[in-house]
Design a protein around this motif. Structure first.
Motif, short mmCIF file in Angstrom:
data_model
loop_
_atom_site.label_atom_id
_atom_site.label_comp_id
_atom_site.label_asym_id
_atom_site.label_seq_id
_atom_site.Cartn_x
_atom_site.Cartn_y
_atom_site.Cartn_z
N ASP A 393 0.88 -1.12 0.05
CA ASP A 393 0.05 -0.02 -0.05
C ASP A 393 0.98 1.29 -0.01
O ASP A 393 1.55 1.63 1.01
N PHE A 394 0.73 2.03 -1.10
CA PHE A 394 1.72 3.35 -1.16
C PHE A 394 1.09 4.61 -0.75
O PHE A 394 1.55 5.36 -0.82
N GLY A 395 -0.21 4.34 -0.27
CA GLY A 395 -1.00 5.61 0.18
C GLY A 395 -2.27 5.52 -0.34
O GLY A 395 -3.19 6.36 -0.18
N TRP A 396 -2.78 4.80 -1.59
CA TRP A 396 -3.90 4.92 -2.15
C TRP A 396 -4.65 3.28 -2.24
O TRP A 396 -5.38 3.06 -3.11
N GLY A 397 -4.20 2.58 -1.04
CA GLY A 397 -4.89 1.21 -0.89
C GLY A 397 -4.12 0.37 -1.40
O GLY A 397 -3.17 0.39 -2.16
N LYS A 398 -4.38 -0.93 -1.21
CA LYS A 398 -3.76 -2.17 -1.52
C LYS A 398 -4.20 -2.58 -3.04
O LYS A 398 -5.24 -2.05 -3.56
N PRO A 399 -3.26 -3.33 -3.73
CA PRO A 399 -3.40 -3.51 -4.98
C PRO A 399 -5.02 -4.41 -5.26
O PRO A 399 -4.93 -5.27 -4.57
N PHE A 400 -5.53 -4.23 -6.51
CA PHE A 400 -6.56 -5.18 -6.68
C PHE A 400 -6.13 -6.31 -7.54
O PHE A 400 -7.03 -7.24 -7.34
N TRP A 401 -5.06 -6.32 -8.29
CA TRP A 401 -4.53 -7.31 -8.69
C TRP A 401 -3.01 -7.35 -9.17
O TRP A 401 -2.51 -6.22 -9.37
N VAL A 402 -2.29 -8.49 -8.83
CA VAL A 402 -0.92 -8.45 -8.98
C VAL A 402 -0.70 -9.49 -9.85
O VAL A 402 -1.24 -10.73 -9.71
N MET A 416 0.46 -17.79 -8.10
CA MET A 416 0.48 -16.77 -6.97
C MET A 416 -1.06 -16.95 -6.28
O MET A 416 -1.95 -17.50 -6.83
N ASP A 417 -1.00 -16.41 -5.17
CA ASP A 417 -2.26 -16.18 -4.29
C ASP A 417 -3.28 -15.34 -5.05
O ASP A 417 -2.70 -14.38 -5.71
N THR A 418 -4.45 -15.54 -5.05
CA THR A 418 -5.48 -14.55 -5.38
C THR A 418 -5.75 -13.58 -4.21
O THR A 418 -4.91 -13.74 -3.07
N LYS A 419 -6.22 -12.53 -4.51
CA LYS A 419 -6.16 -11.29 -3.47
C LYS A 419 -6.78 -11.62 -1.98
O LYS A 419 -6.32 -11.39 -0.96
N ASP A 420 -7.65 -12.82 -1.99
CA ASP A 420 -8.12 -13.03 -0.77
C ASP A 420 -7.35 -14.05 0.00
O ASP A 420 -7.51 -14.62 1.17
N GLY A 421 -6.08 -14.57 -0.75
CA GLY A 421 -5.36 -15.47 0.08
C GLY A 421 -5.81 -16.99 -0.11
O GLY A 421 -5.08 -17.73 0.49
N ASN A 422 -7.04 -17.22 -0.52
CA ASN A 422 -7.39 -18.75 -0.66
C ASN A 422 -7.46 -19.36 -1.84
O ASN A 422 -7.19 -20.56 -1.81
N GLY A 423 -7.14 -18.69 -3.05
CA GLY A 423 -7.25 -19.05 -4.27
C GLY A 423 -5.89 -19.16 -4.67
O GLY A 423 -4.74 -18.57 -4.28
N VAL A 424 -5.77 -19.60 -5.79
CA VAL A 424 -4.56 -19.55 -6.82
C VAL A 424 -4.75 -19.10 -8.36
O VAL A 424 -5.54 -19.50 -9.03
N GLN A 425 -3.86 -18.06 -8.61
CA GLN A 425 -3.88 -17.58 -10.07
C GLN A 425 -2.60 -18.53 -10.56
O GLN A 425 -1.75 -18.32 -10.46
N LEU A 426 -3.08 -19.15 -11.85
CA LEU A 426 -2.04 -19.80 -12.79
C LEU A 426 -1.91 -18.88 -13.96
O LEU A 426 -2.46 -18.71 -14.67
#
Length: 452
Positions: A393-402, A416-426
């Motif tokens: 978070d650089f000051g405008w919130g956390k990223p919506f997609w990495v 990679m983890d999905t944003k909620d930490g429970n899924g996986v992005q391949l």
């Protein structure tokens, strides 16, 4: 034909650390693990939604980056091949820093309007370093491109030479930079550069000959060798449904992790595609993946849990040719047991020399398999899961997609983890014809494509 992003470069500079690197830190020796890393850039995009504070980001981002570079001083240096091929000249020459204006409303809307096959080229345009030799003494080791969309959304594209950083190191850096930008204060602890090279120094190594070109992203031209990238998301429910299909067996890792399940599934689908191309005859197959060694060593006195640089050992799962396709259960067993056996070997090592030998021997095993690609299938993957990508978070919130981008790998993938930490992005890169077949099997594992 895809419409490319209309990007207007506002500024481009070599950004130096805010304070000079002390003389005693001017030369960073590379470790054996750095030496074995691919000669390429690791690319990743951090995508942020518009906010009222993201309109005045310029000075804070640049200032905080310069301050963070004083702690991560090797990033602003250059390879010192003319003096020592196994070191970085931490000369504060600077990192590539680019600021752009993107003439599009926002990234998500733009990508939704693109042909699925062409979106990756648009994402590559959001990265700062192009058309340079990654391991050249004149090339920057690190680059940042700050892209601002019409609606105020921001995409930060980052590239770093794999020789000086793995995913753990990159995630550590980005979060320290974000913390400094957000709070105006640097993190108190000092990063652990140089620890690994003291214990595992780089050395002159003998590789098999002819050695495959592991250090470039170039590929053979022609329709059969065009590389395409796709991304698929497995949410918690999809992963749990996959786990339910895995039978009890003698696998050493009794409860397979999300990463093991998805890596195994990918490998299963790719072996099915290979068998179909060979009239139903399968081939020997291997899946290689680095295993993070932080916290796994018992034979060394210093703690290496936060060591920066490259600190991963290759694990290689092997599958002999079968007359019929194996079940997902069989691939999970192969991957899980490979991880367990490799970690056990690391834990039982009695000296750092034993670890060095194990790392080098596993690397050579992978090279030798690549040299047999005309006889067998070799796939590579890596996991970036459980790293704090979504905390930046650089000051405008956390990223919506990495997401990683522009990898141009053959038969390779990053999890990679999905944003909620429970899924996986391949994120997977395949030859075009293989990708067409891979997508046909989506019904097997109930995943959905996302953003390109």
């Amino acid at each position: 034909m895809a419409c490319r992003l209309d990007i207007e470069i506002q500024s481009r500079k070599l950004l130096k650390p805010s304070a000079s690197t002390p003389d005693n830190l001017r030369r960073l020796k590379l470790s054996l693990f750095d030496q074995l890393a691919l000669r390429t850039y690791i690319p990743v995009l951090f995508n942020y939604l518009p906010s009222s504070s993201s309109t005045s980001y310029d000075d804070e981002l640049e200032k905080s980056l310069a301050e963070t570079l004083t702690k991560f001083y090797p990033f602003a240096g250059r390879f010192a091949k003319d003096i020592d091929p196994f070191s970085i000249d931490c000369n504060d020459e600077g990192v590539e820093y680019v600021q752009t204006k993107v003439n599009a409303d926002d990234l998500a809307q733009f990508l939704r309007g693109q042909a699925h096959n062409d979106s990756e080229s648009s994402l590559i345009d959001l990265l700062p370093i192009k058309d340079v030799e990654p391991s050249s003494p004149s090339s920057p080791l690190f680059g940042v491109q700050v892209n601002v969309f019409n609606n105020g959304g921001v995409t930060i594209g980052i590239q770093i030479s794999h020789i000086v950083a793995d995913a753990f190191t990159m995630a550590t850096f980005v979060n320290e930079w974000a913390h400094t930008c957000l709070t105006g204060r640097t993190v108190s602890n000092n990063p652990g550069f140089g620890q690994l090279s003291l214990l595992f120094p780089a050395k002159v190594l003998q590789f098999p000959s002819p050695s495959p070109d592991l250090n470039t992203n170039t590929t053979t031209t022609g329709p059969n060798y065009k590389i395409v990238t796709r991304r698929f998301v497995f949410d918690a429910l999809a992963i749990e449904n996959l786990r339910k299909t895995i039978k009890d067996n003698d696998m050493m890792m009794k409860q397979p992790s999300r990463v093991v399940v998805i890596m195994s599934l990918m490998w299963k689908v790719l072996t099915h595609i290979s068998s179909a191309k060979n009239n139903g005859n399968s081939r020997d197959s291997s899946l290689g993946f680095p295993i993070n060694m932080r916290g796994k060593l018992s034979c060394t006195a210093p703690s290496l849990e936060h060591a920066l640089g490259n600190y991963g050992m290759m694990g290689i799962a092997d599958r002999k040719a079968r007359r019929k396709d194996d079940e997902l259960n069989d691939f999970v067993k192969l991957v899980g047991n490979t991880i367990w056996n490799t970690c056990e070997a690391i834990g039982k090592a009695e000296s750092v020399d034993d670890i060095s030998s194990l790392a080098f021997n596993n690397h050579i095993k992978g090279v030798e398999k690549l040299l047999q690609e005309d006889k067998m299938d070799v796939y590579g993957t890596t996991s970036w899961c459980k790293l704090p990508w979504y905390e930046a978070d650089f000051g405008w919130g956390k990223p919506f997609w990495v997401s990683p981008v522009g990898l141009n790998l053959i038969e390779g993938a990053i999890l990679m983890d999905t944003k909620d930490g429970n899924g996986v992005q391949l994120t997977i890169c395949l030859k075009e014809k293989n990708m067409t077949e891979f997508e046909k099997h989506l019904h097997i594992f109930s995943s959905t494509p996302i953003l390109g």
